[in-house]
Motif scaffolding. Structure first.
Motif, PDB file in Angstrom:
ATOM      1  N   ILE A 261       0.820  -1.207   0.000  1.00 34.55           N
ATOM      2  CA  ILE A 261       0.000   0.000   0.000  1.00 34.55           C
ATOM      3  C   ILE A 261       0.855   1.259   0.000  1.00 34.55           C
ATOM      4  CG2 ILE A 261      -1.941  -1.094   1.187  1.00 34.55           C
ATOM      5  CD1 ILE A 261      -0.878   0.265   3.780  1.00 34.55           C
ATOM      6  N   ARG A 262       0.176   2.408  -0.191  1.00 31.94           N
ATOM      7  CA  ARG A 262       0.805   3.721  -0.076  1.00 31.94           C
ATOM      8  C   ARG A 262       0.118   4.476   1.056  1.00 31.94           C
ATOM      9  NH1 ARG A 262       0.784   7.529  -4.157  1.00 31.94           N
ATOM     10  NH2 ARG A 262       2.971   8.038  -3.779  1.00 31.94           N
ATOM     11  N   ILE A 263       0.922   5.077   1.936  1.00 30.98           N
ATOM     12  CA  ILE A 263       0.411   5.808   3.087  1.00 30.98           C
ATOM     13  C   ILE A 263       0.925   7.239   3.023  1.00 30.98           C
ATOM     14  CG2 ILE A 263       0.397   5.984   5.608  1.00 30.98           C
ATOM     15  CD1 ILE A 263       0.835   2.983   5.749  1.00 30.98           C
ATOM     16  N   LEU A 264       0.035   8.190   3.284  1.00 32.93           N
ATOM     17  CA  LEU A 264       0.416   9.595   3.387  1.00 32.93           C
ATOM     18  C   LEU A 264       0.290  10.035   4.840  1.00 32.93           C
ATOM     19  CD1 LEU A 264       1.085  12.420   2.227  1.00 32.93           C
ATOM     20  CD2 LEU A 264      -1.385  12.739   1.860  1.00 32.93           C
ATOM     21  N   ASP A 265       1.373  10.583   5.394  1.00 30.78           N
ATOM     22  CA  ASP A 265       1.335  11.191   6.724  1.00 30.78           C
ATOM     23  C   ASP A 265       1.301  12.705   6.503  1.00 30.78           C
ATOM     24  OD1 ASP A 265       1.299  11.461   9.437  1.00 30.78           O
ATOM     25  OD2 ASP A 265       3.398  10.934   9.766  1.00 30.78           O
ATOM     26  N   ALA A 266       0.105  13.270   6.577  1.00 28.93           N
ATOM     27  CA  ALA A 266      -0.105  14.675   6.222  1.00 28.93           C
ATOM     28  C   ALA A 266       0.094  15.562   7.441  1.00 28.93           C
ATOM     29  CB  ALA A 266      -1.502  14.859   5.649  1.00 28.93           C
ATOM     30  N   GLY A 267       1.124  16.395   7.401  1.00 31.58           N
ATOM     31  CA  GLY A 267       1.501  17.184   8.571  1.00 31.58           C
ATOM     32  C   GLY A 267       2.302  16.320   9.524  1.00 31.58           C
ATOM     33  N   CYS A 268       3.355  15.705   8.995  1.00 30.14           N
ATOM     34  CA  CYS A 268       4.093  14.682   9.753  1.00 30.14           C
ATOM     35  C   CYS A 268       4.979  15.267  10.845  1.00 30.14           C
ATOM     36  CB  CYS A 268       4.939  13.833   8.815  1.00 30.14           C
ATOM     37  SG  CYS A 268       6.240  14.740   7.938  1.00 30.14           S
ATOM     38  N   GLY A 269       5.240  16.580  10.797  1.00 26.50           N
ATOM     39  CA  GLY A 269       6.064  17.179  11.841  1.00 26.50           C
ATOM     40  C   GLY A 269       7.432  16.527  11.923  1.00 26.50           C
ATOM     41  N   THR A 270       7.857  16.197  13.138  1.00 22.24           N
ATOM     42  CA  THR A 270       9.185  15.614  13.354  1.00 22.24           C
ATOM     43  C   THR A 270       9.204  14.106  13.172  1.00 22.24           C
ATOM     44  OG1 THR A 270       8.789  15.412  15.735  1.00 22.24           O
ATOM     45  CG2 THR A 270       9.806  17.472  14.965  1.00 22.24           C
ATOM     46  N   GLY A 271       8.118  13.541  12.648  1.00 21.01           N
ATOM     47  CA  GLY A 271       8.133  12.132  12.260  1.00 21.01           C
ATOM     48  C   GLY A 271       7.774  11.136  13.327  1.00 21.01           C
ATOM     49  N   CYS A 272       7.176  11.584  14.426  1.00 19.39           N
ATOM     50  CA  CYS A 272       6.826  10.638  15.496  1.00 19.39           C
ATOM     51  C   CYS A 272       5.793   9.614  15.039  1.00 19.39           C
ATOM     52  CB  CYS A 272       6.313  11.396  16.717  1.00 19.39           C
ATOM     53  SG  CYS A 272       7.564  12.383  17.541  1.00 19.39           S
ATOM     54  N   GLY A 273       4.828  10.050  14.243  1.00 17.48           N
ATOM     55  CA  GLY A 273       3.865   9.108  13.691  1.00 17.48           C
ATOM     56  C   GLY A 273       4.409   8.399  12.468  1.00 17.48           C
ATOM     57  N   THR A 274       5.217   9.109  11.687  1.00 18.69           N
ATOM     58  CA  THR A 274       5.762   8.535  10.456  1.00 18.69           C
ATOM     59  C   THR A 274       6.591   7.297  10.745  1.00 18.69           C
ATOM     60  OG1 THR A 274       6.008  10.856   9.772  1.00 18.69           O
ATOM     61  CG2 THR A 274       6.877   9.165   8.294  1.00 18.69           C
ATOM     62  N   GLU A 275       7.381   7.334  11.802  1.00 16.75           N
ATOM     63  CA  GLU A 275       8.233   6.181  12.100  1.00 16.75           C
ATOM     64  C   GLU A 275       7.391   4.954  12.434  1.00 16.75           C
ATOM     65  OE1 GLU A 275      10.825   6.694  15.438  1.00 16.75           O
ATOM     66  OE2 GLU A 275       9.249   7.444  16.775  1.00 16.75           O
ATOM     67  N   TYR A 276       6.251   5.146  13.091  1.00 18.04           N
ATOM     68  CA  TYR A 276       5.360   4.011  13.378  1.00 18.04           C
ATOM     69  C   TYR A 276       4.704   3.503  12.095  1.00 18.04           C
ATOM     70  CZ  TYR A 276       5.736   4.373  18.442  1.00 18.04           C
ATOM     71  OH  TYR A 276       6.203   4.348  19.732  1.00 18.04           O
ATOM     72  N   LEU A 277       4.307   4.409  11.208  1.00 17.11           N
ATOM     73  CA  LEU A 277       3.704   3.990   9.949  1.00 17.11           C
ATOM     74  C   LEU A 277       4.678   3.151   9.125  1.00 17.11           C
ATOM     75  CD1 LEU A 277       1.927   7.345   9.042  1.00 17.11           C
ATOM     76  CD2 LEU A 277       0.800   5.212   9.694  1.00 17.11           C
ATOM     77  N   VAL A 278       5.955   3.526   9.149  1.00 19.28           N
ATOM     78  CA  VAL A 278       6.976   2.744   8.443  1.00 19.28           C
ATOM     79  C   VAL A 278       7.224   1.429   9.161  1.00 19.28           C
ATOM     80  CG1 VAL A 278       9.404   2.691   7.750  1.00 19.28           C
ATOM     81  CG2 VAL A 278       8.075   4.805   7.470  1.00 19.28           C
TER      82      VAL A 278
END
Length: 267
Positions: free
Chosen positions: A93-110
């Protein structure tokens, strides 16, 4: 709430941006100064960008190990099953983290979606610089290669290539001058049957904070000075009577987090 494209809208019942990977694109913006005035939508957006350049958020510490814990809302198979009442057909799949800031949520999504391509966008180049380092250190070089970070407004999400199976937008759209327009911009990038996960601040639960924000704006006489505002805000908090509701709420709920200026500024 959780809105699922093509699946209807379901309330979740929950309240609730080393070496750089080759495909991570970000630049660190350096505001010319911390003080500005704003009246138009563009000026508001610029002010939000500058705020998070001065105080990248969230200010969570960087760690040299996998993200700690688990959040089902960032695990696509679980979130999809919650919304659709069935398992997804694929995890490629493809995931967009919109307004990811410093990546605290992005790292979990990855970390939680091993076969996903993850794109993070944010207004703040300073926050994206932190996100780049966070991903490199926490999920490792190989997993970080599945992530792309781009400095971009949510309003310009339509410029991104392709659509997304899942869009995550946590603590962002209420900072925009037009939240509905922000939601519609994200909706247009969602694949049919995709998941749109949005978290916003509770309006009624923050009315004391809103009063404080208005008071600080009056004291600053219309100027927006981020570091000066934090200093002024701390002085006002310290002067509040012990029985003041906002002071009691801050002491019971936010005191530890608000020791960090970035958290205090975001509040």
């Amino acid at each position: 709430f959780v809105a699922s494209g093509g699946l209807g809208t379901k309330p979740s019942g929950l309240v609730r941006r080393c070496s750089r990977p080759a495909n991570v694109r970000c630049s660190v913006a350096q505001p010319e100064r911390n003080v500005t005035r704003f009246n138009t939508e563009g000026e508001i957006t610029s002010t939000v960008e500058k705020l998070y350049d001065v105080y990248p958020f969230p200010p969570d510490p960087l760690i040299d190990e996998e993200p700690i814990g688990y959040n089902w809302r960032w695990h696509y198979p679980t979130a999809y099953s919650f919304c659709a009442k069935r398992a997804p057909e694929t995890e490629d799949i493809r995931i967009l983290d919109a307004g990811c800031g410093t990546g605290c949520g992005t790292e979990y999504l990855v970390h939680l979606n091993k076969r996903a391509e993850v794109v993070g966008i944010d207004l703040s180049g300073g926050a994206l610089g932190v996100a780049t380092e966070r991903l490199s250190r926490s999920v490792g070089k190989d997993n970080a290669a599945r992530a792309t970070l781009i400095q971009k407004s949510i309003f310009d999400a339509g410029e991104l290539e392709g659509d997304f199976d899942m869009i995550n937008c946590v603590g962002v759209i209420h900072h925009t001058p037009d939240p509905l327009r922000a939601i519609l911009a994200l909706k247009d990038k969602l694949k049919p049957g995709g998941i749109l996960h949005i978290f916003v601040y509770a309006l009624n639960g923050r009315w004391e904070i809103q009063l404080m924000q208005k008071a600080l704006a009056l004291l600053q006489q219309g100027e927006v000075d981020f570091k000066g505002g934090v200093e002024l805000g701390r002085k006002v908090f310290a002067a509040l009577p012990e029985e003041n509701r906002l002071r009691k709420r801050e002491e019971s709920r936010w005191a530890a987090e608000n020791e960090r200026d970035a958290t205090f500024a975001d509040m």
